[in-house]
Motif scaffolding. Structure first.
Motif, PDB file in Angstrom:
ATOM      1  N   GLU A  83       0.834  -1.208   0.000  1.00 26.91           N
ATOM      2  CA  GLU A  83       0.000   0.000   0.000  1.00 26.91           C
ATOM      3  C   GLU A  83       0.864   1.253   0.000  1.00 26.91           C
ATOM      4  O   GLU A  83       0.568   2.231  -0.706  1.00 26.91           O
ATOM      5  CB  GLU A  83      -0.925  -0.016   1.219  1.00 26.91           C
ATOM      6  CG  GLU A  83      -2.043   0.992   1.146  1.00 26.91           C
ATOM      7  CD  GLU A  83      -3.002   0.847   2.311  1.00 26.91           C
ATOM      8  OE1 GLU A  83      -3.207   1.859   3.010  1.00 26.91           O
ATOM      9  OE2 GLU A  83      -3.510  -0.272   2.525  1.00 26.91           O
ATOM     10  N   GLN A  84       1.955   1.247   0.765  1.00 27.96           N
ATOM     11  CA  GLN A  84       2.861   2.405   0.814  1.00 27.96           C
ATOM     12  C   GLN A  84       3.512   2.634  -0.549  1.00 27.96           C
ATOM     13  O   GLN A  84       3.659   3.773  -1.004  1.00 27.96           O
ATOM     14  CB  GLN A  84       3.917   2.224   1.904  1.00 27.96           C
ATOM     15  CG  GLN A  84       3.399   2.414   3.302  1.00 27.96           C
ATOM     16  CD  GLN A  84       4.469   2.137   4.362  1.00 27.96           C
ATOM     17  OE1 GLN A  84       5.532   1.609   4.066  1.00 27.96           O
ATOM     18  NE2 GLN A  84       4.147   2.512   5.602  1.00 27.96           N
ATOM     19  N   LYS A  85       3.905   1.567  -1.207  1.00 31.37           N
ATOM     20  CA  LYS A  85       4.518   1.694  -2.547  1.00 31.37           C
ATOM     21  C   LYS A  85       3.509   2.255  -3.541  1.00 31.37           C
ATOM     22  O   LYS A  85       3.857   3.067  -4.404  1.00 31.37           O
ATOM     23  CB  LYS A  85       5.049   0.345  -3.023  1.00 31.37           C
ATOM     24  CG  LYS A  85       6.325  -0.069  -2.334  1.00 31.37           C
ATOM     25  CD  LYS A  85       6.822  -1.408  -2.878  1.00 31.37           C
ATOM     26  CE  LYS A  85       8.065  -1.830  -2.119  1.00 31.37           C
ATOM     27  NZ  LYS A  85       8.562  -3.137  -2.562  1.00 31.37           N
ATOM     28  N   GLN A  86       2.266   1.789  -3.418  1.00 33.65           N
ATOM     29  CA  GLN A  86       1.235   2.300  -4.330  1.00 33.65           C
ATOM     30  C   GLN A  86       1.000   3.785  -4.088  1.00 33.65           C
ATOM     31  O   GLN A  86       0.816   4.566  -5.029  1.00 33.65           O
ATOM     32  CB  GLN A  86      -0.069   1.512  -4.145  1.00 33.65           C
ATOM     33  CG  GLN A  86      -0.022   0.122  -4.706  1.00 33.65           C
ATOM     34  CD  GLN A  86      -1.296  -0.674  -4.404  1.00 33.65           C
ATOM     35  OE1 GLN A  86      -2.158  -0.225  -3.659  1.00 33.65           O
ATOM     36  NE2 GLN A  86      -1.382  -1.859  -4.991  1.00 33.65           N
ATOM     37  N   ARG A  87       0.991   4.227  -2.840  1.00 35.04           N
ATOM     38  CA  ARG A  87       0.798   5.643  -2.525  1.00 35.04           C
ATOM     39  C   ARG A  87       1.951   6.486  -3.079  1.00 35.04           C
ATOM     40  O   ARG A  87       1.745   7.585  -3.601  1.00 35.04           O
ATOM     41  CB  ARG A  87       0.672   5.869  -1.026  1.00 35.04           C
ATOM     42  CG  ARG A  87      -0.670   5.475  -0.485  1.00 35.04           C
ATOM     43  CD  ARG A  87      -0.755   5.806   0.985  1.00 35.04           C
ATOM     44  NE  ARG A  87      -2.018   5.302   1.528  1.00 35.04           N
ATOM     45  CZ  ARG A  87      -2.280   5.238   2.813  1.00 35.04           C
ATOM     46  NH1 ARG A  87      -1.388   5.621   3.699  1.00 35.04           N
ATOM     47  NH2 ARG A  87      -3.430   4.776   3.216  1.00 35.04           N
ATOM     48  N   GLN A  88       3.162   5.945  -2.910  1.00 28.40           N
ATOM     49  CA  GLN A  88       4.336   6.685  -3.418  1.00 28.40           C
ATOM     50  C   GLN A  88       4.260   6.780  -4.937  1.00 28.40           C
ATOM     51  O   GLN A  88       4.644   7.803  -5.545  1.00 28.40           O
ATOM     52  CB  GLN A  88       5.636   6.018  -2.976  1.00 28.40           C
ATOM     53  CG  GLN A  88       5.949   6.206  -1.517  1.00 28.40           C
ATOM     54  CD  GLN A  88       7.211   5.436  -1.115  1.00 28.40           C
ATOM     55  OE1 GLN A  88       7.806   4.722  -1.896  1.00 28.40           O
ATOM     56  NE2 GLN A  88       7.587   5.608   0.154  1.00 28.40           N
ATOM     57  N   GLY A  89       3.791   5.734  -5.580  1.00 29.32           N
ATOM     58  CA  GLY A  89       3.647   5.748  -7.041  1.00 29.32           C
ATOM     59  C   GLY A  89       2.621   6.784  -7.485  1.00 29.32           C
ATOM     60  O   GLY A  89       2.799   7.456  -8.491  1.00 29.32           O
ATOM     61  N   ARG A  90       1.539   6.928  -6.743  1.00 34.27           N
ATOM     62  CA  ARG A  90       0.503   7.906  -7.073  1.00 34.27           C
ATOM     63  C   ARG A  90       1.016   9.328  -6.875  1.00 34.27           C
ATOM     64  O   ARG A  90       0.709  10.222  -7.660  1.00 34.27           O
ATOM     65  CB  ARG A  90      -0.724   7.680  -6.202  1.00 34.27           C
ATOM     66  CG  ARG A  90      -1.529   6.494  -6.601  1.00 34.27           C
ATOM     67  CD  ARG A  90      -2.781   6.392  -5.737  1.00 34.27           C
ATOM     68  NE  ARG A  90      -3.269   5.017  -5.767  1.00 34.27           N
ATOM     69  CZ  ARG A  90      -3.966   4.463  -4.830  1.00 34.27           C
ATOM     70  NH1 ARG A  90      -4.265   5.123  -3.737  1.00 34.27           N
ATOM     71  NH2 ARG A  90      -4.361   3.220  -4.947  1.00 34.27           N
ATOM     72  N   LYS A  91       1.796   9.520  -5.807  1.00 34.30           N
ATOM     73  CA  LYS A  91       2.358  10.866  -5.529  1.00 34.30           C
ATOM     74  C   LYS A  91       3.372  11.238  -6.609  1.00 34.30           C
ATOM     75  O   LYS A  91       3.474  12.404  -6.986  1.00 34.30           O
ATOM     76  CB  LYS A  91       2.999  10.913  -4.153  1.00 34.30           C
ATOM     77  CG  LYS A  91       2.030  10.941  -3.013  1.00 34.30           C
ATOM     78  CD  LYS A  91       2.773  11.051  -1.705  1.00 34.30           C
ATOM     79  CE  LYS A  91       1.818  11.012  -0.544  1.00 34.30           C
ATOM     80  NZ  LYS A  91       2.497  11.089   0.751  1.00 34.30           N
ATOM     81  N   GLY A  92       4.122  10.270  -7.078  1.00 35.66           N
ATOM     82  CA  GLY A  92       5.126  10.545  -8.109  1.00 35.66           C
ATOM     83  C   GLY A  92       4.486  10.884  -9.436  1.00 35.66           C
ATOM     84  O   GLY A  92       5.040  11.641 -10.248  1.00 35.66           O
ATOM     85  N   ARG A  93       3.296  10.411  -9.736  1.00 36.54           N
ATOM     86  CA  ARG A  93       2.608  10.680 -10.994  1.00 36.54           C
ATOM     87  C   ARG A  93       1.962  12.049 -10.977  1.00 36.54           C
ATOM     88  O   ARG A  93       1.749  12.658 -11.999  1.00 36.54           O
ATOM     89  CB  ARG A  93       1.516   9.624 -11.233  1.00 36.54           C
ATOM     90  CG  ARG A  93       2.055   8.291 -11.550  1.00 36.54           C
ATOM     91  CD  ARG A  93       0.911   7.353 -11.863  1.00 36.54           C
ATOM     92  NE  ARG A  93       1.386   5.989 -11.884  1.00 36.54           N
ATOM     93  CZ  ARG A  93       0.635   4.938 -11.807  1.00 36.54           C
ATOM     94  NH1 ARG A  93      -0.666   5.079 -11.657  1.00 36.54           N
ATOM     95  NH2 ARG A  93       1.144   3.744 -11.865  1.00 36.54           N
ATOM     96  N   ARG A  94       1.636  12.533  -9.847  1.00 39.21           N
ATOM     97  CA  ARG A  94       0.971  13.838  -9.770  1.00 39.21           C
ATOM     98  C   ARG A  94       1.883  14.934 -10.034  1.00 39.21           C
ATOM     99  O   ARG A  94       2.761  15.374 -10.297  1.00 39.21           O
ATOM    100  CB  ARG A  94       0.365  14.057  -8.400  1.00 39.21           C
ATOM    101  CG  ARG A  94      -0.792  13.169  -8.147  1.00 39.21           C
ATOM    102  CD  ARG A  94      -1.377  13.547  -6.831  1.00 39.21           C
ATOM    103  NE  ARG A  94      -2.422  12.584  -6.505  1.00 39.21           N
ATOM    104  CZ  ARG A  94      -3.050  12.577  -5.400  1.00 39.21           C
ATOM    105  NH1 ARG A  94      -2.798  13.438  -4.478  1.00 39.21           N
ATOM    106  NH2 ARG A  94      -3.976  11.712  -5.161  1.00 39.21           N
TER     107      ARG A  94
END
Length: 130
Positions: A119-130
């Motif tokens: 879940e943390q990796k997915q959140r970091q991935g979403r933040k990096g795309r924004r």
């Protein structure tokens, strides 16, 4: 090489054993009374090449009493042993159950930790795309 003392014509050979005179043999065979002695308060008698204990009525009663006491103690110890064995079996079952629970909780913690990391990796991935 030294000769064996058991060798033929050695110092212990049968040919060197002196013969016992006939009159002494007769006197030895006339001794038929049993050999008796007292050892530690017990009367002992040599019969047929073996020591026997001569017992009186008091000795027999004391032996019977001691035997009964030993049998009672043995029965008590057997009962105690059975109780301890059943308690030991119960404790082994309890330990096995606790080990199972520990293993299950460890697995649950591992899965939870992996889910959290994912879940943390997915959140970091979403933040990096924004």
């Amino acid at each position: 090489m030294a000769s064996s003392p058991w060798a033929k014509n050695g110092p212990f050979s049968a040919s060197k054993v002196p013969a016992v005179p006939e009159d002494k043999l007769k006197s030895l065979s006339a001794v038929t009374a049993p050999i008796k002695m007292v050892i530690a308060g017990r009367k002992m008698v040599m019969r047929d090449g073996a020591w026997d204990v001569e017992s009186s009525a008091a000795d027999a009663a004391a032996f019977a009493s001691a035997s009964a006491m030993a049998e009672e103690e043995s029965a008590s110890l057997r009962a105690q042993n059975e109780e301890l064995q059943s308690e030991n079996d119960e404790l082994r079952e309890r330990v096995n159950f606790l080990e199972y629970k520990l293993s299950l909780l460890t697995d649950m913690m591992t899965v939870t930790k992996l889910n959290l990391e994912t879940e943390q990796k997915q959140r970091q991935g979403r933040k990096g795309r924004r």
